[in-house]
Design a protein around this motif. Structure first.
Motif, PDB file in Angstrom:
ATOM      1  N   LYS A  47     -10.205 -16.925   0.721  1.00  0.00           N
ATOM      2  CA  LYS A  47     -10.297 -17.980   1.725  1.00  0.00           C
ATOM      3  C   LYS A  47      -9.831 -19.340   1.204  1.00  0.00           C
ATOM      4  N   ASN A  48      -9.567 -19.430  -0.094  1.00  0.00           N
ATOM      5  CA  ASN A  48      -9.116 -20.684  -0.697  1.00  0.00           C
ATOM      6  C   ASN A  48      -7.596 -20.781  -0.562  1.00  0.00           C
ATOM      7  N   PRO A  49      -7.082 -21.646   0.300  1.00  0.00           N
ATOM      8  CA  PRO A  49      -5.627 -21.711   0.500  1.00  0.00           C
ATOM      9  C   PRO A  49      -4.876 -22.243  -0.723  1.00  0.00           C
ATOM     10  N   ASP A  50      -5.592 -22.870  -1.648  1.00  0.00           N
ATOM     11  CA  ASP A  50      -4.954 -23.417  -2.844  1.00  0.00           C
ATOM     12  C   ASP A  50      -5.030 -22.469  -4.034  1.00  0.00           C
ATOM     13  N   ALA A  51      -5.544 -21.280  -3.809  1.00  0.00           N
ATOM     14  CA  ALA A  51      -5.590 -20.270  -4.868  1.00  0.00           C
ATOM     15  C   ALA A  51      -4.337 -19.406  -4.797  1.00  0.00           C
ATOM     16  N   LYS A  52      -3.633 -19.280  -5.900  1.00  0.00           N
ATOM     17  CA  LYS A  52      -2.447 -18.430  -5.952  1.00  0.00           C
ATOM     18  C   LYS A  52      -2.851 -17.034  -6.419  1.00  0.00           C
ATOM     19  N   LEU A  53      -2.270 -16.027  -5.764  1.00  0.00           N
ATOM     20  CA  LEU A  53      -2.550 -14.640  -6.132  1.00  0.00           C
ATOM     21  C   LEU A  53      -1.278 -13.989  -6.642  1.00  0.00           C
TER      22      LEU A  53
ATOM     23  N   SER B 196      -5.170 -13.735   6.897  1.00  0.00           N
ATOM     24  CA  SER B 196      -5.064 -15.162   7.201  1.00  0.00           C
ATOM     25  C   SER B 196      -4.268 -15.919   6.145  1.00  0.00           C
ATOM     26  N   ARG B 197      -3.948 -15.274   5.039  1.00  0.00           N
ATOM     27  CA  ARG B 197      -3.236 -15.953   3.958  1.00  0.00           C
ATOM     28  C   ARG B 197      -1.744 -16.080   4.289  1.00  0.00           C
ATOM     29  N   HIS B 198      -1.211 -17.257   4.004  1.00  0.00           N
ATOM     30  CA  HIS B 198       0.199 -17.508   4.295  1.00  0.00           C
ATOM     31  C   HIS B 198       1.120 -16.788   3.323  1.00  0.00           C
ATOM     32  N   ASP B 199       0.565 -16.366   2.169  1.00  0.00           N
ATOM     33  CA  ASP B 199       1.408 -15.740   1.150  1.00  0.00           C
ATOM     34  C   ASP B 199       1.301 -14.210   1.142  1.00  0.00           C
TER      35      ASP B 199
ATOM     36  N   PRO C  31       2.537 -10.768   1.811  1.00  0.00           N
ATOM     37  CA  PRO C  31       3.827 -10.203   2.218  1.00  0.00           C
ATOM     38  C   PRO C  31       3.692  -9.334   3.469  1.00  0.00           C
ATOM     39  N   SER C  32       4.707  -9.359   4.309  1.00  0.00           N
ATOM     40  CA  SER C  32       4.674  -8.576   5.548  1.00  0.00           C
ATOM     41  C   SER C  32       4.474  -7.090   5.263  1.00  0.00           C
ATOM     42  N   GLU C  33       5.082  -6.616   4.191  1.00  0.00           N
ATOM     43  CA  GLU C  33       4.961  -5.191   3.869  1.00  0.00           C
ATOM     44  C   GLU C  33       3.502  -4.802   3.652  1.00  0.00           C
ATOM     45  N   LEU C  34       2.729  -5.663   2.952  1.00  0.00           N
ATOM     46  CA  LEU C  34       1.322  -5.358   2.700  1.00  0.00           C
ATOM     47  C   LEU C  34       0.497  -5.506   3.970  1.00  0.00           C
ATOM     48  N   ALA C  35       0.858  -6.469   4.816  1.00  0.00           N
ATOM     49  CA  ALA C  35       0.142  -6.625   6.088  1.00  0.00           C
ATOM     50  C   ALA C  35       0.295  -5.374   6.937  1.00  0.00           C
ATOM     51  N   HIS C  36       1.508  -4.835   7.013  1.00  0.00           N
ATOM     52  CA  HIS C  36       1.730  -3.635   7.812  1.00  0.00           C
ATOM     53  C   HIS C  36       1.092  -2.404   7.169  1.00  0.00           C
ATOM     54  N   ARG C  37       0.907  -2.435   5.863  1.00  0.00           N
ATOM     55  CA  ARG C  37       0.173  -1.347   5.213  1.00  0.00           C
ATOM     56  C   ARG C  37      -1.287  -1.363   5.668  1.00  0.00           C
ATOM     57  N   MET C  38      -1.850  -2.555   5.853  1.00  0.00           N
ATOM     58  CA  MET C  38      -3.246  -2.670   6.264  1.00  0.00           C
ATOM     59  C   MET C  38      -3.467  -2.243   7.707  1.00  0.00           C
ATOM     60  N   PHE C  39      -2.410  -2.226   8.492  1.00  0.00           N
ATOM     61  CA  PHE C  39      -2.527  -1.908   9.920  1.00  0.00           C
ATOM     62  C   PHE C  39      -3.359  -0.658  10.161  1.00  0.00           C
ATOM     63  N   TRP C  40      -3.241   0.357   9.305  1.00  0.00           N
ATOM     64  CA  TRP C  40      -3.818   1.662   9.579  1.00  0.00           C
ATOM     65  C   TRP C  40      -5.330   1.685   9.409  1.00  0.00           C
ATOM     66  N   TRP C  41      -5.930   0.662   8.792  1.00  0.00           N
ATOM     67  CA  TRP C  41      -7.386   0.730   8.631  1.00  0.00           C
ATOM     68  C   TRP C  41      -8.137  -0.521   9.117  1.00  0.00           C
ATOM     69  N   VAL C  42      -7.450  -1.500   9.679  1.00  0.00           N
ATOM     70  CA  VAL C  42      -8.163  -2.685  10.158  1.00  0.00           C
ATOM     71  C   VAL C  42      -8.593  -2.507  11.612  1.00  0.00           C
ATOM     72  N   SER C  43      -9.401  -3.436  12.103  1.00  0.00           N
ATOM     73  CA  SER C  43      -9.898  -3.364  13.473  1.00  0.00           C
ATOM     74  C   SER C  43      -8.770  -3.613  14.479  1.00  0.00           C
TER      75      SER C  43
ATOM     76  N   ASP D 277       2.020 -11.544  14.107  1.00  0.00           N
ATOM     77  CA  ASP D 277       2.284 -12.582  13.100  1.00  0.00           C
ATOM     78  C   ASP D 277       3.224 -12.145  11.980  1.00  0.00           C
ATOM     79  N   PHE D 278       3.265 -10.849  11.675  1.00  0.00           N
ATOM     80  CA  PHE D 278       4.055 -10.394  10.530  1.00  0.00           C
ATOM     81  C   PHE D 278       5.223  -9.555  11.036  1.00  0.00           C
ATOM     82  N   SER D 279       6.434 -10.058  10.816  1.00  0.00           N
ATOM     83  CA  SER D 279       7.571  -9.343  11.397  1.00  0.00           C
ATOM     84  C   SER D 279       8.756  -9.195  10.462  1.00  0.00           C
ATOM     85  N   SER D 280       8.939 -10.126   9.539  1.00  0.00           N
ATOM     86  CA  SER D 280      10.214 -10.186   8.823  1.00  0.00           C
ATOM     87  C   SER D 280      10.416  -8.994   7.901  1.00  0.00           C
ATOM     88  N   VAL D 281      11.641  -8.555   7.826  1.00  0.00           N
ATOM     89  CA  VAL D 281      12.065  -7.505   6.901  1.00  0.00           C
ATOM     90  C   VAL D 281      13.159  -8.076   6.028  1.00  0.00           C
ATOM     91  N   ASP D 282      13.051  -7.874   4.739  1.00  0.00           N
ATOM     92  CA  ASP D 282      14.073  -8.352   3.817  1.00  0.00           C
ATOM     93  C   ASP D 282      15.377  -7.602   4.092  1.00  0.00           C
TER      94      ASP D 282
END
Length: 349
Positions: free
Chosen positions: A126-132, A156-159, A161-173, A183-188
């Motif tokens: 939740k810390n927007p100034d924390a780099k992962l 909610s994190r701006h950093d 990656p879209s690929e990881l967001a779409h991976r989460m699709f299968w188990w989130v609410s 919110d997540f659309s771009s493909v390299d």
């Protein structure tokens, strides 16, 4: 202590550099003998003064959390190596305070992820100034499958990656699924060909040689496609007659999506992934609604959702752009092997 601190922290130049070194040494020796309350006051004074030596700050930052908190929260003089040592050797409260700092580097975040509990990791996310780091982000995405409280902060994190967001699709609410799709659309573009090649190889590998039902279905829909008879109406008819292999093969042929991914979407009872697949084909809203209802009936009338659920799915269908839908499918096809591995682990558990 107050007199020494007043001299030490004064800004009027009363102390030479040599005197400041002596004063630092005196304070360093006094700290161990001071009462807890006094050490806490000293930590606050040093932070407010802004001219404290780093070695004194490091000493106080390793104290109990009541003393260390103001330094861990605000000091910019603590190095990453100092913070990482505290993360590894001090309490969960120390780690929680570090996770809230105005700046947290990737190295410190990795240490917090390694040592911290769920409260620390959620605070870090939740810390927007924390780099992962990439490795840390990927680990937390995998963990979010079993730790629900990580899901919303990750998405909610701006950093992320879209690929990881779409991976989460299968188990989130359902609500978070909608966020992923909108919110997540771009493909390299540079990686797109490689993704599709990987997906194609997996699709080919998933078919065993022989004259299976799936292969006969693929041949049938190929002939129908060549003659212009592969339509939405045909898909609905296949569902009503419970020819599921034909339906999956036909949907894959019309959408250009491999069979492994189509089967995954077919088994997904939520309906959002099916909406994505149909939207990627730029299917009309009416055709989608009709096909969705037919699919729900084919799965069993007792599982059909109420009318309000259909409205929610249609609202989602309207909100997803064709580009976002195609991007999601690209990620899902590339990610089939990962998802299968997670399913296997779940089955064993």
């Amino acid at each position: 202590m107050e007199n020494i601190s007043d001299l030490f922290l004064s800004q009027d130049g009363r102390l030479t550099e040599h005197q400041r070194m002596l004063m630092t040494d005196i304070l360093h020796k006094l700290i161990a003998d001071l009462e807890t309350v006094v050490r806490g006051e000293l930590a606050t004074l040093l932070m407010e003064g802004g001219s404290a030596p780093p070695e004194l700050l490091r000493l106080l930052a390793n104290e109990q959390i009541e003393i260390a908190r103001p330094i861990l929260e605000k000091s910019t003089l603590l190095r990453d190596v100092d913070l990482i040592e505290i993360v590894h050797n001090r309490s969960e409260e120390h780690r929680l305070t570090i996770a809230m700092r105005a700046r947290v580097s990737e190295q410190v975040s990795d240490a917090l992820i390694e040592e911290g509990g769920a409260d620390v990791i959620e605070t870090l996310l939740k810390n927007p100034d924390a780099k992962l780091s990439g490795e840390g982000m990927e680990y937390l995405v995998a963990e979010s499958r079993r730790v629900d409280r990580f899901q919303e902060p990750l998405l909610s994190r701006h950093d992320l990656p879209s690929e990881l967001a779409h991976r989460m699709f299968w188990w989130v609410s359902a609500a978070l699924r909608r966020r992923v799709l909108v919110d997540f659309s771009s493909v390299d573009p540079t990686g797109l060909d490689r993704m599709l090649q990987d997906a194609t190889r997996r699709a080919i590998a998933s078919h065993e040689p022989g004259d299976s039902v799936a292969e006969r279905s693929v041949r049938l829909v190929a002939r129908l496609s060549e003659s212009g008879q592969l339509t939405i109406g045909f898909l609905k008819c296949s569902l009503r007659q419970q020819h599921l292999s034909v339906f999956v093969a036909g949907l894959g042929r019309l959408s250009g999506v491999n069979a492994t991914t189509v089967w995954r979407i077919f088994r997904d009872k939520g309906g959002e992934s099916f909406a994505v697949l149909c939207r990627s084909m730029d299917m009309s809203r009416n055709d989608f609604a009709s096909l969705f209802l037919t699919l729900a009936e084919a799965r069993g009338g007792q599982h059909v959702r109420p009318t309000s659920f259909l409205k929610e799915i249609l609202d989602l269908y309207d909100a997803i752009s064709v580009a976002n839908a195609r991007a999601a499918l690209t990620y899902w096809q590339r990610d089939d092997a990962f998802q299968q591995a997670l399913d296997d682990v779940g089955d064993v558990g």
